[in-house]
Design a protein around this motif. Structure first.
Motif, PDB file in Angstrom:
ATOM      1  N   GLN A 152     113.372  30.198  64.409  1.00 55.41           N
ATOM      2  CA  GLN A 152     113.502  30.224  62.949  1.00 55.41           C
ATOM      3  C   GLN A 152     114.928  30.602  62.559  1.00 55.41           C
ATOM      4  O   GLN A 152     115.461  31.622  63.002  1.00 55.41           O
ATOM      5  CB  GLN A 152     112.511  31.232  62.355  1.00 55.41           C
ATOM      6  CG  GLN A 152     111.064  31.001  62.763  1.00 55.41           C
ATOM      7  CD  GLN A 152     110.553  29.647  62.321  1.00 55.41           C
ATOM      8  OE1 GLN A 152     110.841  29.198  61.209  1.00 55.41           O
ATOM      9  NE2 GLN A 152     109.784  28.988  63.186  1.00 55.41           N
ATOM     10  N   GLU A 153     115.541  29.795  61.711  1.00 50.42           N
ATOM     11  CA  GLU A 153     116.944  29.998  61.342  1.00 50.42           C
ATOM     12  C   GLU A 153     117.164  31.367  60.695  1.00 50.42           C
ATOM     13  O   GLU A 153     118.183  32.025  60.945  1.00 50.42           O
ATOM     14  CB  GLU A 153     117.392  28.891  60.383  1.00 50.42           C
ATOM     15  CG  GLU A 153     118.859  28.993  60.005  1.00 50.42           C
ATOM     16  CD  GLU A 153     119.290  27.874  59.087  1.00 50.42           C
ATOM     17  OE1 GLU A 153     120.447  27.898  58.643  1.00 50.42           O
ATOM     18  OE2 GLU A 153     118.465  26.973  58.810  1.00 50.42           O
ATOM     19  N   GLU A 154     116.227  31.804  59.865  1.00 52.40           N
ATOM     20  CA  GLU A 154     116.408  33.083  59.175  1.00 52.40           C
ATOM     21  C   GLU A 154     116.511  34.245  60.152  1.00 52.40           C
ATOM     22  O   GLU A 154     117.238  35.216  59.910  1.00 52.40           O
ATOM     23  CB  GLU A 154     115.242  33.321  58.206  1.00 52.40           C
ATOM     24  CG  GLU A 154     113.901  33.453  58.930  1.00 52.40           C
ATOM     25  CD  GLU A 154     112.723  33.221  58.022  1.00 52.40           C
ATOM     26  OE1 GLU A 154     112.734  33.748  56.894  1.00 52.40           O
ATOM     27  OE2 GLU A 154     111.772  32.529  58.441  1.00 52.40           O
ATOM     28  N   PHE A 155     115.794  34.156  61.285  1.00 49.93           N
ATOM     29  CA  PHE A 155     115.866  35.208  62.294  1.00 49.93           C
ATOM     30  C   PHE A 155     117.096  35.049  63.177  1.00 49.93           C
ATOM     31  O   PHE A 155     117.697  36.042  63.594  1.00 49.93           O
ATOM     32  CB  PHE A 155     114.590  35.216  63.132  1.00 49.93           C
ATOM     33  CG  PHE A 155     113.408  35.762  62.405  1.00 49.93           C
ATOM     34  CD1 PHE A 155     113.201  37.133  62.302  1.00 49.93           C
ATOM     35  CD2 PHE A 155     112.488  34.914  61.802  1.00 49.93           C
ATOM     36  CE1 PHE A 155     112.118  37.643  61.617  1.00 49.93           C
ATOM     37  CE2 PHE A 155     111.396  35.413  61.110  1.00 49.93           C
ATOM     38  CZ  PHE A 155     111.207  36.783  61.015  1.00 49.93           C
ATOM     39  N   LEU A 156     117.488  33.815  63.458  1.00 50.11           N
ATOM     40  CA  LEU A 156     118.691  33.604  64.250  1.00 50.11           C
ATOM     41  C   LEU A 156     119.924  34.156  63.536  1.00 50.11           C
ATOM     42  O   LEU A 156     120.853  34.675  64.173  1.00 50.11           O
ATOM     43  CB  LEU A 156     118.872  32.119  64.549  1.00 50.11           C
ATOM     44  CG  LEU A 156     117.876  31.507  65.540  1.00 50.11           C
ATOM     45  CD1 LEU A 156     118.098  30.006  65.661  1.00 50.11           C
ATOM     46  CD2 LEU A 156     117.984  32.180  66.909  1.00 50.11           C
ATOM     47  N   LYS A 157     119.947  34.064  62.213  1.00 48.53           N
ATOM     48  CA  LYS A 157     121.081  34.591  61.457  1.00 48.53           C
ATOM     49  C   LYS A 157     121.220  36.101  61.620  1.00 48.53           C
ATOM     50  O   LYS A 157     122.331  36.642  61.555  1.00 48.53           O
ATOM     51  CB  LYS A 157     120.938  34.235  59.976  1.00 48.53           C
ATOM     52  CG  LYS A 157     121.231  32.775  59.667  1.00 48.53           C
ATOM     53  CD  LYS A 157     121.156  32.516  58.173  1.00 48.53           C
ATOM     54  CE  LYS A 157     121.530  31.074  57.854  1.00 48.53           C
ATOM     55  NZ  LYS A 157     121.472  30.797  56.398  1.00 48.53           N
ATOM     56  N   VAL A 158     120.098  36.782  61.843  1.00 43.58           N
ATOM     57  CA  VAL A 158     120.125  38.233  62.017  1.00 43.58           C
ATOM     58  C   VAL A 158     120.971  38.625  63.231  1.00 43.58           C
ATOM     59  O   VAL A 158     121.544  39.722  63.281  1.00 43.58           O
ATOM     60  CB  VAL A 158     118.685  38.782  62.154  1.00 43.58           C
ATOM     61  CG1 VAL A 158     118.670  40.261  62.517  1.00 43.58           C
ATOM     62  CG2 VAL A 158     117.921  38.557  60.855  1.00 43.58           C
ATOM     63  N   LEU A 159     121.092  37.723  64.198  1.00 41.06           N
ATOM     64  CA  LEU A 159     121.881  38.021  65.387  1.00 41.06           C
ATOM     65  C   LEU A 159     123.361  38.192  65.070  1.00 41.06           C
ATOM     66  O   LEU A 159     124.130  38.701  65.894  1.00 41.06           O
ATOM     67  CB  LEU A 159     121.695  36.917  66.433  1.00 41.06           C
ATOM     68  CG  LEU A 159     120.265  36.720  66.947  1.00 41.06           C
ATOM     69  CD1 LEU A 159     120.204  35.564  67.932  1.00 41.06           C
ATOM     70  CD2 LEU A 159     119.724  37.996  67.584  1.00 41.06           C
ATOM     71  N   ASN A 160     123.795  37.782  63.867  1.00 40.71           N
ATOM     72  CA  ASN A 160     125.183  37.973  63.446  1.00 40.71           C
ATOM     73  C   ASN A 160     125.427  39.354  62.843  1.00 40.71           C
ATOM     74  O   ASN A 160     126.585  39.728  62.612  1.00 40.71           O
ATOM     75  CB  ASN A 160     125.567  36.914  62.405  1.00 40.71           C
ATOM     76  CG  ASN A 160     125.576  35.513  62.981  1.00 40.71           C
ATOM     77  OD1 ASN A 160     126.369  35.215  63.859  1.00 40.71           O
ATOM     78  ND2 ASN A 160     124.694  34.657  62.494  1.00 40.71           N
ATOM     79  N   LEU A 161     124.371  40.093  62.560  1.00 33.98           N
ATOM     80  CA  LEU A 161     124.515  41.423  61.961  1.00 33.98           C
ATOM     81  C   LEU A 161     124.896  42.447  63.024  1.00 33.98           C
ATOM     82  O   LEU A 161     124.887  42.158  64.220  1.00 33.98           O
ATOM     83  CB  LEU A 161     123.221  41.818  61.249  1.00 33.98           C
ATOM     84  CG  LEU A 161     122.846  40.939  60.060  1.00 33.98           C
ATOM     85  CD1 LEU A 161     121.478  41.311  59.523  1.00 33.98           C
ATOM     86  CD2 LEU A 161     123.903  41.058  58.947  1.00 33.98           C
ATOM     87  N   ALA A 162     125.249  43.641  62.583  1.00 32.49           N
ATOM     88  CA  ALA A 162     125.730  44.657  63.523  1.00 32.49           C
ATOM     89  C   ALA A 162     125.210  46.035  63.135  1.00 32.49           C
ATOM     90  O   ALA A 162     124.892  46.293  61.972  1.00 32.49           O
ATOM     91  CB  ALA A 162     127.262  44.667  63.544  1.00 32.49           C
TER      92      ALA A 162
END
Length: 511
Positions: free
Chosen positions: A300-310
């Motif tokens: 899911q794209e919305e969860f993959l984007k979370v991998l950019n957070l820190a």
């Protein structure tokens, strides 16, 4: 002390209460199953009423997770809270946290639980690398002035004259006021150097705590650890309502119905928990670890984007000294050691009940963005901390440390870095029965820090109620409205923008 507003609003979110979702189906029986041996049939005839309850699993046991579980238990759902192994209160059981005046929802919860965990409103101070900059009074005790004049007038700026404060309002983001006052405040409020924080987060936090209303910067502390004084009695209250608390349960995946898209099971290694709805209320780092392991989430794209957070590293240092040392205020925020990290220093003899009668000084210093402290052994951490704190606490170097307690929390707090907003999630997800909560979730409420976490937990509970079409919505106390002159200025600004937008070619010339 903690007077509550009598006005409440329902959390804003998309409702399906009157438009039933097509194709929704609950998991059979809503009973936990174990992959490594099947369910326990001996209890199959036990507590038939409980089988009829819809089952909700809450992942995370901090403000957001317990907040969601609290309301859902009261609505009669079968609720299980899964803690990932960092202890009850995770991800919010790190260091000493202030509870600011606008935390109306948390104060309301504490009143409901019938506990009295807080100190009185507390004076504090702020230091930069050049020494004492600001002493903060208890603003409620002083004449109330229109915002932000009250904050600027009553605050005791040691090295910034009153005329400079009042004339610097249009230039708050520049110059001495920002560098020496707001910069250090952000370093301990957003846990990172100001230049590493997003503009939206910076303005949001400053307005919420310091500029919206004079009394909003008043702060109280727990008279012990947050876990002892709030989370433990809260958990006991939840257990009494039938909530099941399971510790050391790391979520590794989610099973879902491919036809409906709904989550049917939460997977923890070789165990599964069947569900009708799920609330995920964990920190960014924990969620990132889950996403990488999860076949369901990583698609899911919305969860993959979370991998950019820190996340931000935290090191907490509790020291027992061999003598009494005068600490300027119960709470002291410090920044400017090397422009990398900030810390808060607490006099535990004043704040914590267990140390009030100690004959020696007990203090705690919590370091944020503590990348360079994290890998050091306890002795080196203590040596560096004493060196840092001696700049602000007289006679500290002459005292001997007789005991110490070092806590290391890698990537535990949310880093609101520039551009991070576009990677953050909303409360609802592409899975119709999976909802999110936490201080990094996008919400319209306007709160920050622990209050935001708790509020998003209530909002997630409301989404569950709405989705399962059972129970009542939690009442969320809104952030206090702007003062009349601020609202008038906002209205004027909106009107001016509307007029300007009607001017031909205005967008071209104002780019």
């Amino acid at each position: 002390m903690l007077a509550m507003s009598k006005w409440f609003t329902l959390t804003p979110f998309m409702s399906n209460r009157f438009s039933k979702r097509v194709g929704f189906s609950t998991s059979p029986g809503s009973v936990r199953a174990h992959v490594n041996g099947g369910g326990d049939d001996t209890n199959s005839c036990k507590n038939n009423d409980k089988k009829k309850k819809k089952r909700v699993v809450v992942v995370g046991s901090g403000w957001a997770g317990l907040g969601a579980a609290h309301h859902l238990c009261k609505q009669g759902f079968d609720v299980t809270v899964l803690d990932g192994g960092d202890g009850i209160g995770s991800p919010d059981n790190v260091g000493i946290q202030g509870f600011w005046y606008p935390y109306k929802n948390i104060f309301s919860l504490v009143d409901e639980l019938g506990i009295k965990p807080f100190t009185s409103w507390t004076r504090s101070a702020q230091y930069s690398g050049e020494g004492l900059e600001v002493e903060f009074p208890v603003y409620q005790e002083l004449p109330q002035l229109p915002t932000p004049l009250g904050t600027l007038y009553h605050t005791q700026f040691v090295r910034l004259p009153l005329v400079d404060r009042l004339t610097s309002l249009p230039l708050m983001a520049a110059g001495k006021l920002y560098h020496d006052i707001f910069g250090p405040l952000l370093q301990v409020g957003l846990f990172a150097p100001a230049e590493q924080c997003s503009a939206a987060a910076t303005l949001g936090l400053l307005y919420y705590l310091t500029l919206a209303h004079q009394k909003h910067f008043d702060v109280a502390f727990c008279r012990g650890t947050t876990k002892q004084k709030i989370f433990e009695p809260w958990v006991e209250s939840l257990k009494a309502k039938g909530c099941e608390m399971l510790e050391d349960k790391k979520v590794t995946d989610f099973n879902f119905d491919e036809e409906t898209g709904s989550i049917t099971e939460v997977v923890c290694g070789n165990e599964t928990y069947s569900v009708d709805a799920v609330v995920v209320a964990v920190g960014i780092t924990t969620l990132q670890e889950t996403i990488k392991k999860s076949a369901a989430l990583c698609k899911q794209e919305e969860f993959l984007k979370v991998l950019n957070l820190a996340g931000i590293d935290v090191v907490t240092v509790k020291l027992w000294l061999d003598r009494k040392v005068a600490i300027p205020n119960p709470s002291n925020a410090c920044a400017g050691f090397d422009d990398l990290f900030g810390c808060t220093i607490f006099d535990l003899n004043v704040i914590h009940d267990e140390h009030k009668d100690d004959t020696e000084t007990v203090l705690e210093a919590d370091f944020y963005h503590a990348n360079e402290l994290l890998p050091l052994n306890d002795e080196l951490v203590t040596e560096k901390v004493i060196s840092y704190l001696s700049k602000y606490i007289n006679d500290l170097e002459s005292a001997c440390v007789v005991d110490k307690e070092i806590g290391r929390f890698p990537k535990r707090l949310t880093h609101f870095f520039p551009g991070s907003y576009k990677y953050m999630m909303r409360g609802s997800t592409s899975f119709p029965n999976l909802f999110m909560a936490g201080d990094w979730i996008i919400t319209r409420h306007g709160s920050w820090l622990q209050e935001k976490s708790y509020v998003t937990g209530l909002e997630a509970a409301n989404r569950v109620v709405d989705y399962l079409e059972e129970g009542s919505f939690a009442k969320v106390i809104p952030v206090e409205e702007d003062e009349p002159h601020i609202e008038a200025l906002r209205s004027l600004n909106r009107r001016l923008n509307e007029i300007i937008s009607q001017v031909p070619l205005s967008s071209y010339f104002l780019q």
